[in-house]
Design a protein around this motif. Structure first.
Motif, PDB file in Angstrom:
ATOM      1  N   UNK A 145     -14.485 -15.110  12.137  1.00 54.06           N
ATOM      2  CA  UNK A 145     -15.414 -16.098  11.622  1.00 54.06           C
ATOM      3  C   UNK A 145     -15.027 -17.495  12.105  1.00 54.06           C
ATOM      4  N   UNK A 146     -13.718 -17.766  12.098  1.00 52.35           N
ATOM      5  CA  UNK A 146     -13.197 -19.071  12.519  1.00 52.35           C
ATOM      6  C   UNK A 146     -12.138 -18.906  13.592  1.00 52.35           C
ATOM      7  N   UNK A 147     -12.176 -19.775  14.584  1.00 50.80           N
ATOM      8  CA  UNK A 147     -11.105 -19.844  15.574  1.00 50.80           C
ATOM      9  C   UNK A 147     -10.714 -21.307  15.694  1.00 50.80           C
ATOM     10  N   UNK A 148      -9.445 -21.578  15.450  1.00 49.42           N
ATOM     11  CA  UNK A 148      -8.935 -22.949  15.546  1.00 49.42           C
ATOM     12  C   UNK A 148      -7.835 -22.999  16.591  1.00 49.42           C
ATOM     13  N   UNK A 149      -7.392 -24.210  16.904  1.00 52.62           N
ATOM     14  CA  UNK A 149      -6.342 -24.358  17.897  1.00 52.62           C
ATOM     15  C   UNK A 149      -5.468 -25.558  17.631  1.00 52.62           C
ATOM     16  N   UNK A 150      -4.275 -25.501  18.178  1.00 52.52           N
ATOM     17  CA  UNK A 150      -3.321 -26.609  18.084  1.00 52.52           C
ATOM     18  C   UNK A 150      -3.498 -27.503  19.300  1.00 52.52           C
ATOM     19  N   UNK A 151      -3.664 -28.798  19.066  1.00 54.76           N
ATOM     20  CA  UNK A 151      -3.834 -29.752  20.157  1.00 54.76           C
ATOM     21  C   UNK A 151      -2.915 -30.954  19.964  1.00 54.76           C
ATOM     22  N   UNK A 152      -2.477 -31.489  21.100  1.00 54.22           N
ATOM     23  CA  UNK A 152      -1.619 -32.678  21.101  1.00 54.22           C
ATOM     24  C   UNK A 152      -2.094 -33.719  22.104  1.00 54.22           C
ATOM     25  N   UNK A 153      -3.092 -33.355  22.928  1.00 50.89           N
ATOM     26  CA  UNK A 153      -3.544 -34.285  23.971  1.00 50.89           C
ATOM     27  C   UNK A 153      -4.981 -33.973  24.388  1.00 50.89           C
ATOM     28  N   UNK A 154      -5.498 -34.785  25.275  1.00 48.99           N
ATOM     29  CA  UNK A 154      -6.891 -34.668  25.731  1.00 48.99           C
ATOM     30  C   UNK A 154      -7.153 -33.357  26.470  1.00 48.99           C
ATOM     31  N   UNK A 155      -6.228 -32.916  27.289  1.00 44.56           N
ATOM     32  CA  UNK A 155      -6.390 -31.666  28.030  1.00 44.56           C
ATOM     33  C   UNK A 155      -6.616 -30.499  27.068  1.00 44.56           C
ATOM     34  N   UNK A 156      -5.823 -30.430  26.018  1.00 40.89           N
ATOM     35  CA  UNK A 156      -5.951 -29.344  25.045  1.00 40.89           C
ATOM     36  C   UNK A 156      -7.249 -29.466  24.254  1.00 40.89           C
ATOM     37  N   UNK A 157      -7.651 -30.680  23.907  1.00 41.00           N
ATOM     38  CA  UNK A 157      -8.927 -30.876  23.216  1.00 41.00           C
ATOM     39  C   UNK A 157     -10.101 -30.435  24.097  1.00 41.00           C
ATOM     40  N   UNK A 158     -10.030 -30.747  25.369  1.00 40.93           N
ATOM     41  CA  UNK A 158     -11.083 -30.350  26.313  1.00 40.93           C
ATOM     42  C   UNK A 158     -11.189 -28.834  26.390  1.00 40.93           C
ATOM     43  N   UNK A 215       2.042  -8.428   9.571  1.00 44.38           N
ATOM     44  CA  UNK A 215       0.836  -7.649   9.321  1.00 44.38           C
ATOM     45  C   UNK A 215       0.789  -7.159   7.868  1.00 44.38           C
ATOM     46  N   UNK A 216       1.926  -6.780   7.315  1.00 44.93           N
ATOM     47  CA  UNK A 216       2.003  -6.319   5.935  1.00 44.93           C
ATOM     48  C   UNK A 216       1.741  -7.458   4.951  1.00 44.93           C
ATOM     49  N   UNK A 217       2.168  -8.658   5.329  1.00 44.23           N
ATOM     50  CA  UNK A 217       2.053  -9.814   4.449  1.00 44.23           C
ATOM     51  C   UNK A 217       0.625 -10.362   4.393  1.00 44.23           C
ATOM     52  N   UNK A 218      -0.156 -10.148   5.431  1.00 41.21           N
ATOM     53  CA  UNK A 218      -1.506 -10.707   5.498  1.00 41.21           C
ATOM     54  C   UNK A 218      -2.418 -10.164   4.403  1.00 41.21           C
ATOM     55  N   UNK A 219      -2.361  -8.870   4.141  1.00 36.97           N
ATOM     56  CA  UNK A 219      -3.313  -8.259   3.201  1.00 36.97           C
ATOM     57  C   UNK A 219      -3.295  -8.888   1.807  1.00 36.97           C
ATOM     58  N   UNK A 220      -2.133  -9.028   1.142  1.00 39.17           N
ATOM     59  CA  UNK A 220      -2.175  -9.649  -0.191  1.00 39.17           C
ATOM     60  C   UNK A 220      -2.582 -11.122  -0.151  1.00 39.17           C
ATOM     61  N   UNK A 221      -2.271 -11.800   0.926  1.00 37.08           N
ATOM     62  CA  UNK A 221      -2.661 -13.214   1.039  1.00 37.08           C
ATOM     63  C   UNK A 221      -4.165 -13.330   1.239  1.00 37.08           C
ATOM     64  N   UNK A 222      -4.736 -12.459   2.047  1.00 38.37           N
ATOM     65  CA  UNK A 222      -6.183 -12.450   2.255  1.00 38.37           C
ATOM     66  C   UNK A 222      -6.899 -12.147   0.932  1.00 38.37           C
ATOM     67  N   UNK A 223      -6.399 -11.187   0.192  1.00 39.67           N
ATOM     68  CA  UNK A 223      -6.983 -10.839  -1.105  1.00 39.67           C
ATOM     69  C   UNK A 223      -6.927 -12.028  -2.054  1.00 39.67           C
ATOM     70  N   UNK A 225      -8.578 -10.723   9.123  1.00 36.31           N
ATOM     71  CA  UNK A 225      -8.504 -12.057   8.527  1.00 36.31           C
ATOM     72  C   UNK A 225      -9.839 -12.742   8.774  1.00 36.31           C
ATOM     73  N   UNK A 226      -9.986 -13.943   8.218  1.00 33.20           N
ATOM     74  CA  UNK A 226     -11.215 -14.703   8.452  1.00 33.20           C
ATOM     75  C   UNK A 226     -11.183 -15.440   9.781  1.00 33.20           C
ATOM     76  N   UNK A 227      -9.977 -15.669  10.291  1.00 34.76           N
ATOM     77  CA  UNK A 227      -9.885 -16.413  11.532  1.00 34.76           C
ATOM     78  C   UNK A 227      -8.506 -16.342  12.146  1.00 34.76           C
TER      79      UNK A 227
END
Length: 193
Positions: free
Chosen positions: A107-120, A55-63, A86-88
């Motif tokens: 603003x953005x939500x992403x996900x990790x996928x490795x197969x069709x079930x996760x993509x769905x 949590x402490x590390x996010x602020x300077x990286x976001x800036x 954060x933005x996402x």
């Protein structure tokens, strides 16, 4: 979901784990170099920082990201259960599969996928984009069997969610990834240095 894939950059930098950096300043210097090279989408990934450290590390990286007109997506340790500015947010596979709906407030939500079930599941809850991996062999996950370009293409063309090819990617792979149905590429080593 992303209103149009043309507004989504085609390079997604996934940071090395900040816990592995010699110090915070060196990490920020390396990130600044990547941003000056044109990176506009960054995922801050960490498995080893404590919740407070992350949590402490996010602020300077976001800036820093915002100073370069880039967006920051967090990928915090699994035990972070609170909203971090954060933005996402990037959903790990367990978080993705457990989600009943798209997380709010980002603003953005992403996900990790490795197969069709996760993509769905990613498409069902309305994610903006996903990473699909590993396409090629990767030093980050040396024991993971690559899916290869043929299977990647089949999976990428089976969903409406924009996909970033991940695993063994470098800028040289961008055209091949797009030809296989990817929106772009995601990488740690291939985009960090």
């Amino acid at each position: 979901m992303y209103s149009t894939s043309t507004t989504l950059p085609d390079h997604l930098l996934i940071t090395p784990d900040p816990a592995d950096a010699p110090d915070k300043e060196i990490f920020l210097i390396n990130l600044s170099k990547a941003l000056r090279r044109g990176i506009r989408l960054v995922q801050l990934r960490s498995r080893y920082l404590s919740v407070i450290e992350y949590m402490t590390f996010v602020e300077p990286i976001l800036t820093l990201c915002h100073a370069h007109n880039a967006h920051l997506i967090i990928n915090p340790p699994e035990d972070v259960g609170i909203r971090i500015v954060s933005d996402g947010i990037h959903l790990s596979v367990p978080r993705l599969l457990a989600a009943k709906k798209r997380p709010e407030g980002y603003l953005f939500v992403s996900g990790a996928c490795h197969n069709k079930l996760q993509l769905t599941q990613a498409e069902r809850i309305g994610l903006d984009f996903v990473t699909l991996s590993p396409v090629l062999s990767t030093a980050t996950h040396p024991n993971a069997a690559p899916i290869g370009w043929k299977k990647f293409s089949h999976l990428a063309n089976s969903t409406k969610v924009p996909i970033f090819a991940l695993g063994g990617m470098t800028p040289k792979e961008l055209a091949r990834a797009k030809a296989a149905g990817a929106h772009g590429i995601a990488a740690i080593r291939g985009l960090w240095y």
